[in-house]
Design a protein around this motif. Structure first.
Motif, mmCIF file in Angstrom:
data_model
loop_
_atom_site.group_PDB
_atom_site.id
_atom_site.type_symbol
_atom_site.label_atom_id
_atom_site.label_comp_id
_atom_site.label_asym_id
_atom_site.label_seq_id
_atom_site.Cartn_x
_atom_site.Cartn_y
_atom_site.Cartn_z
ATOM 1 N N VAL A 5 68.243 40.663 4.954
ATOM 2 C CA VAL A 5 67.438 39.571 4.412
ATOM 3 C C VAL A 5 66.513 38.999 5.481
ATOM 4 O O VAL A 5 65.334 38.733 5.236
ATOM 5 N N ILE A 6 67.037 38.807 6.681
ATOM 6 C CA ILE A 6 66.251 38.211 7.767
ATOM 7 C C ILE A 6 65.647 39.333 8.620
ATOM 8 O O ILE A 6 66.370 40.152 9.195
ATOM 9 N N GLU A 7 64.324 39.384 8.684
ATOM 10 C CA GLU A 7 63.620 40.378 9.475
ATOM 11 C C GLU A 7 62.704 39.682 10.479
ATOM 12 O O GLU A 7 62.411 38.484 10.349
ATOM 13 N N VAL A 8 62.276 40.418 11.460
ATOM 14 C CA VAL A 8 61.368 39.899 12.489
ATOM 15 C C VAL A 8 60.012 40.574 12.316
ATOM 16 O O VAL A 8 59.925 41.812 12.298
ATOM 17 N N ASP A 9 58.949 39.762 12.156
ATOM 18 C CA ASP A 9 57.620 40.324 11.944
ATOM 19 C C ASP A 9 56.984 40.720 13.274
ATOM 20 O O ASP A 9 57.606 40.639 14.344
ATOM 21 N N ASN A 10 55.742 41.127 13.226
ATOM 22 C CA ASN A 10 55.048 41.597 14.424
ATOM 23 C C ASN A 10 54.832 40.499 15.463
ATOM 24 O O ASN A 10 54.666 40.781 16.656
ATOM 25 N N ASP A 11 54.834 39.241 15.034
ATOM 26 C CA ASP A 11 54.645 38.119 15.959
ATOM 27 C C ASP A 11 55.955 37.605 16.535
ATOM 28 O O ASP A 11 55.950 36.611 17.269
ATOM 29 N N GLY A 12 57.084 38.260 16.149
ATOM 30 C CA GLY A 12 58.379 37.825 16.659
ATOM 31 C C GLY A 12 59.007 36.695 15.876
ATOM 32 O O GLY A 12 60.020 36.130 16.321
ATOM 33 N N ASN A 13 58.468 36.340 14.704
ATOM 34 C CA ASN A 13 59.028 35.266 13.877
ATOM 35 C C ASN A 13 60.019 35.831 12.874
ATOM 36 O O ASN A 13 59.814 36.916 12.328
ATOM 37 N N GLU A 14 61.092 35.087 12.634
ATOM 38 C CA GLU A 14 62.074 35.493 11.628
ATOM 39 C C GLU A 14 61.526 35.185 10.240
ATOM 40 O O GLU A 14 61.128 34.061 9.945
ATOM 41 N N ARG A 15 61.497 36.182 9.394
ATOM 42 C CA ARG A 15 60.966 36.049 8.032
ATOM 43 C C ARG A 15 62.025 36.501 7.039
ATOM 44 O O ARG A 15 62.927 37.301 7.366
ATOM 45 N N ILE A 16 61.919 36.011 5.808
ATOM 46 C CA ILE A 16 62.856 36.343 4.734
ATOM 47 C C ILE A 16 62.245 37.420 3.863
ATOM 48 O O ILE A 16 61.195 37.210 3.238
ATOM 49 N N ASN A 17 62.875 38.592 3.823
ATOM 50 C CA ASN A 17 62.422 39.687 2.981
ATOM 51 C C ASN A 17 62.701 39.338 1.518
ATOM 52 O O ASN A 17 63.843 39.085 1.127
ATOM 53 N N ARG A 18 61.663 39.313 0.710
ATOM 54 C CA ARG A 18 61.796 38.845 -0.672
ATOM 55 C C ARG A 18 62.723 39.716 -1.494
ATOM 56 O O ARG A 18 63.623 39.208 -2.181
ATOM 57 N N ILE A 19 62.522 41.020 -1.465
ATOM 58 C CA ILE A 19 63.308 41.916 -2.327
ATOM 59 C C ILE A 19 64.786 41.837 -1.959
ATOM 60 O O ILE A 19 65.660 41.685 -2.833
ATOM 61 N N ASN A 20 65.102 41.926 -0.676
ATOM 62 C CA ASN A 20 66.504 41.861 -0.263
ATOM 63 C C ASN A 20 67.126 40.519 -0.601
ATOM 64 O O ASN A 20 68.301 40.445 -0.988
ATOM 65 N N TYR A 21 66.347 39.444 -0.456
ATOM 66 C CA TYR A 21 66.873 38.123 -0.789
ATOM 67 C C TYR A 21 67.129 37.994 -2.290
ATOM 68 O O TYR A 21 68.134 37.402 -2.711
ATOM 69 N N GLU A 22 66.243 38.525 -3.108
ATOM 70 C CA GLU A 22 66.423 38.448 -4.556
ATOM 71 C C GLU A 22 67.669 39.209 -4.999
ATOM 72 O O GLU A 22 68.384 38.767 -5.905
ATOM 73 N N VAL A 23 67.938 40.356 -4.374
ATOM 74 C CA VAL A 23 69.128 41.130 -4.740
ATOM 75 C C VAL A 23 70.388 40.339 -4.456
ATOM 76 O O VAL A 23 71.280 40.213 -5.313
#
Length: 420
Positions: free
Chosen positions: A222-240
């Protein structure tokens, strides 16, 4: 159209306090067996009451079916994914026997030749084919199983279920009386807001509830790190993982649905004075007030019944355990009950007087003469005229502003029962 919509909203918000559910179901069934014309023939106060009751009960049934469909779809995401992964692993899996001896041989070879080449030291002791089979077995039975299931679940949800579930979720209103389950409600509101969006992540400023929603084995997805190094919430994984949490709480009514019947507010399942008359209600149900005593009694009963089933099943000639998946239980159909003596005597007397005439012919002829089926259901008005030589049977059917009369005289009939 707007007036009809307002009337329908009034029907759906009908106040049914003080009416038993069985009474409402009977009124709903009464309207269900009548056609529109038959319902319109009632007096106005009765007609509006029946239609309001029908709309109210029917809307609750539809919402319950939507909830059932939602639970089945969410369950299907996980169950189908697990079956696909298990089938794939079983096809590749070959059990390796003597794993302890293999480990011992590998350890001895490594100790004796610490600087040797693997192909020259290890493969003579344990073949490359055996090591590959061992690696596959460990992957199938080790921690690599869950990530594979999660990957398949994500792909299945994205390719199939994601197009259907938002439409069902938008038609339902979820509530919870427990503050611990409110994060799931907020997650559903977030899912609805982003239903039409195609972004990969939620906005970085968006407050996404994770505690009480995402399980520990899903957090890494659910929690991924984008190219800028920020933690982001993956929508599809979070919805599941959100839908899985919703299903678990719907099954135990920790989350309920507005306007539903079986999935209604659990506080409505108890009388209004339950807290003041708790002991009286428990006594009427012959149940103990102590929950531990109640659970212990159920566990003892369940254990006793399972033991009886285990003892009697092998000796029961009417029950078989099939070789199908998971061992299906087959029960032999019951033998036909003997025909009642009075029915046998009646058939005998009818056969003596009117040979080759069955009781069904008698029933049809009787209905053609006196219209006994009118007593069971009367959506329209019937008229009959009986003559000594021929019975006439017709039915009045409304067609627009006029009435058409259809004659049923040409229905095949048995020999007249008036004679000998």
């Amino acid at each position: 159209m707007a007036c009809s919509r307002r009337c329908l909203d009034c029907y759906l918000t009908l106040n049914t306090t003080g009416f038993a559910p069985k009474f409402l179901d009977r009124q709903k069934q009464r309207v269900a067996v009548e056609f529109n014309y038959g319902t319109s023939q009632h007096p106005e106060h009765i007609r509006h009451t029946l239609v309001a009751t029908y709309c109210f009960v029917r809307s609750r049934e539809i919402i319950d079916r939507l909830v059932d469909q939602l639970i089945q779809m969410i369950h299907g995401i996980g169950s189908r994914s697990e079956k696909r992964v298990e089938k794939k692993l079983l096809n590749d899996l070959r059990k390796v026997s003597g794993k302890t001896n293999i480990l011992c041989q590998l350890a001895e070879a490594a100790i004796e030749h610490p600087d040797g080449v693997i192909r020259d030291v290890v493969y003579p002791v344990v073949s490359e084919k055996t090591l590959k089979a061992l690696v596959k077995e460990l992957k199938a039975t080790g921690p690599a199983y869950r990530p594979q299931v999660q990957t398949v679940m994500r792909a299945s949800y994205r390719g199939r279920y994601r197009r259907m579930l938002p439409a069902i979720l938008s038609a339902l209103k979820f509530r919870s009386n427990n503050e611990a389950h409110r994060p799931v409600i907020r997650g559903l509101e977030l899912l609805k807001r982003y239903a039409e969006s195609r972004v990969h992540y939620y906005d970085i400023e968006e407050e996404v509830p994770l505690k009480g929603v995402a399980k520990k084995d899903w957090l890494d997805l659910v929690i991924e790190v984008d190219n800028d190094g920020n933690e982001r919430i993956n929508r599809i994984n979070y919805e599941v993982t959100l839908l899985q949490a919703l299903r678990d709480r719907l099954c135990c009514k920790e989350i309920w649905v507005v306007g539903a019947d079986r999935c209604r507010n659990p506080d409505d399942d108890l009388p209004g004075d339950f807290e003041e008359r708790r002991a009286e209600y428990y006594g009427a149900l012959s149940l103990p007030i102590d929950p531990e005593v109640f659970c212990q009694k159920i566990q003892e009963t369940m254990t006793e019944e399972l033991e009886n089933l285990d003892r009697s099943m092998p000796k029961n000639s009417l029950v078989r355990i099939l070789s199908r998946s998971d061992g299906w239980i087959s029960v032999k159909p019951l033998d036909a009950q003997p025909e009642p003596q009075n029915l046998i005597r009646l058939k005998t007397e009818v056969g003596k007087r009117w040979p080759m005439t069955s009781l069904l012919d008698v029933l049809k002829e009787t209905d053609l003469r006196i219209g006994l089926t009118e007593c069971f259901r009367r959506p329209y008005r019937f008229s009959y005229s009986i003559s000594p030589s021929r019975a006439s049977y017709s039915k009045a059917i409304p067609v627009g502003s006029s009435t058409a009369r259809v004659s049923l005289d040409r229905i095949p009939r048995c020999r007249s029962l008036a004679g000998g």
